[in-house]
Motif scaffolding. Sequence first.
Motif, mmCIF file in Angstrom:
data_model
loop_
_atom_site.group_PDB
_atom_site.id
_atom_site.type_symbol
_atom_site.label_atom_id
_atom_site.label_comp_id
_atom_site.label_asym_id
_atom_site.label_seq_id
_atom_site.Cartn_x
_atom_site.Cartn_y
_atom_site.Cartn_z
ATOM 1 N N GLU A 1 -13.976 0.361 26.616
ATOM 2 C CA GLU A 1 -12.642 0.496 27.221
ATOM 3 C C GLU A 1 -11.988 -0.861 27.415
ATOM 4 O O GLU A 1 -10.795 -1.043 27.123
ATOM 5 N N GLN A 2 -12.758 -1.831 27.901
ATOM 6 C CA GLN A 2 -12.219 -3.169 28.151
ATOM 7 C C GLN A 2 -11.806 -3.861 26.852
ATOM 8 O O GLN A 2 -10.821 -4.590 26.817
ATOM 9 N N GLY B 1 -10.814 -2.387 24.133
ATOM 10 C CA GLY B 1 -9.721 -1.676 23.478
ATOM 11 C C GLY B 1 -9.977 -1.412 22.016
ATOM 12 O O GLY B 1 -9.032 -1.324 21.209
ATOM 13 N N SER B 2 -11.241 -1.267 21.656
ATOM 14 C CA SER B 2 -11.604 -1.110 20.242
ATOM 15 C C SER B 2 -11.607 0.336 19.774
ATOM 16 O O SER B 2 -11.890 0.618 18.624
ATOM 17 N N GLY B 3 -11.276 1.252 20.671
ATOM 18 C CA GLY B 3 -11.256 2.658 20.305
ATOM 19 C C GLY B 3 -12.582 3.327 20.597
ATOM 20 O O GLY B 3 -13.649 2.715 20.469
#
Length: 401
Positions: free
Chosen positions: A218-219, A221-223
């Motif tokens: 989540e941190q 933001g890689s999906g």
Amino acid sequence: MSQFSLKMDVADNQFFTGKTSEVFSRKESQKARAFHSQLAGYTPTPLHSLTALAGLLGVRNILVKDESKRFGLNAFKMLGGAYAIVRLLCEKYDVNLASTSFEKLKNSIAEKMTFATTTDGNHGRGVAWAAQQLGQNAIVYMPKGSAQERVEHIRSLGAVCEVTDMNYDDTVRLTMKNAAEKGWVIVQDTAWEGYTQIPTWIMQGYGTMADEAIEQIEQAGSGAPTHVFLQCGVGAMAAGVLGCLLDAYGPDKLHSVLVEPELANCLFRSGVAGEPVNVGGAMATIMAGLACGEPNPLGWPLLRNCAHQFISCEDKVAALGMRVLGNPLGDDPRIISGESGAVGAGVLAAILHHPQREKLMQKLKLDASSVVLLLSTEGDTDVKHYREVVWEGRHQAGEIK
């Protein structure tokens, strides 16, 4: 790029229902992580992104959780053993888990206890470490063929360690017998009739890895991951981790694949049959941490319900994974991964070089949108063998065409 074919049998799960478990859930994983986070030296282990390897394979990303950095013990196993021992002591001495620590528990223990376990090395090291932290005794039994370096790691923590002339499952039975006769407390990550609470806690403790990974993804933001490849011995780690991941991503959106050595593929056979199937014999695989022939009955229902596929593979697959992670492509980070930790990466690398690569990609539903999560559950816990594989070429992939 060269081509070679390594043996990997892939079986679809005909018994998939998607039914998850309240026992192995993100809620329980977060409870375990809250305890682990209080321990001195705690920090989430790294989650690496192998974008160069992903591009070569033809997927969006490959994420690897590196458990070689866990509390200086070079493997993830202490997460389960330490958590189970603490839960046991909290119940015994009526201590609140949420506000306890090793030091508080140590002061609460009225008389010395002896914790007994069977291990290929990493679990026993974790139990010995927790016993040492709490000022208690530990006795560890290891199956025939265990690496001397792993024996010495356990003894260095003050535990008694004995290597038997039996396989893993028979050594577990020996541990049970001796513990019953001598009043020891068994701390084992598999279960049997009348012994379920401690292995449940151990499996919940493993969920810390998954909860960390979810937060890290989540941190970054890689999906969200579309796939997870989980290596299996008895299936304890796989169930503890998968339960947490399914709560976050959903059983229909996360394509889960269980990977085992062909010489100890009890879960592969169980997945085909739809019921637990045991494997006997020496199980002489290099993946020592996965050399188990009897599925954990606590984890089996979740794995039967929610695993999409099972893979049984030869040792050369794990060796290939060790080399690929240790010798990265482009700017990908270097990961030191042991035999059991590297097999998931080995499967991806074997697919990359396979003459039927596209067929395998389609079977595993891997494509340009896929984000694959792997857990490298150990570092070079047997340094001698690690060097023999990575430097000297033991268990080579095969003739290059």
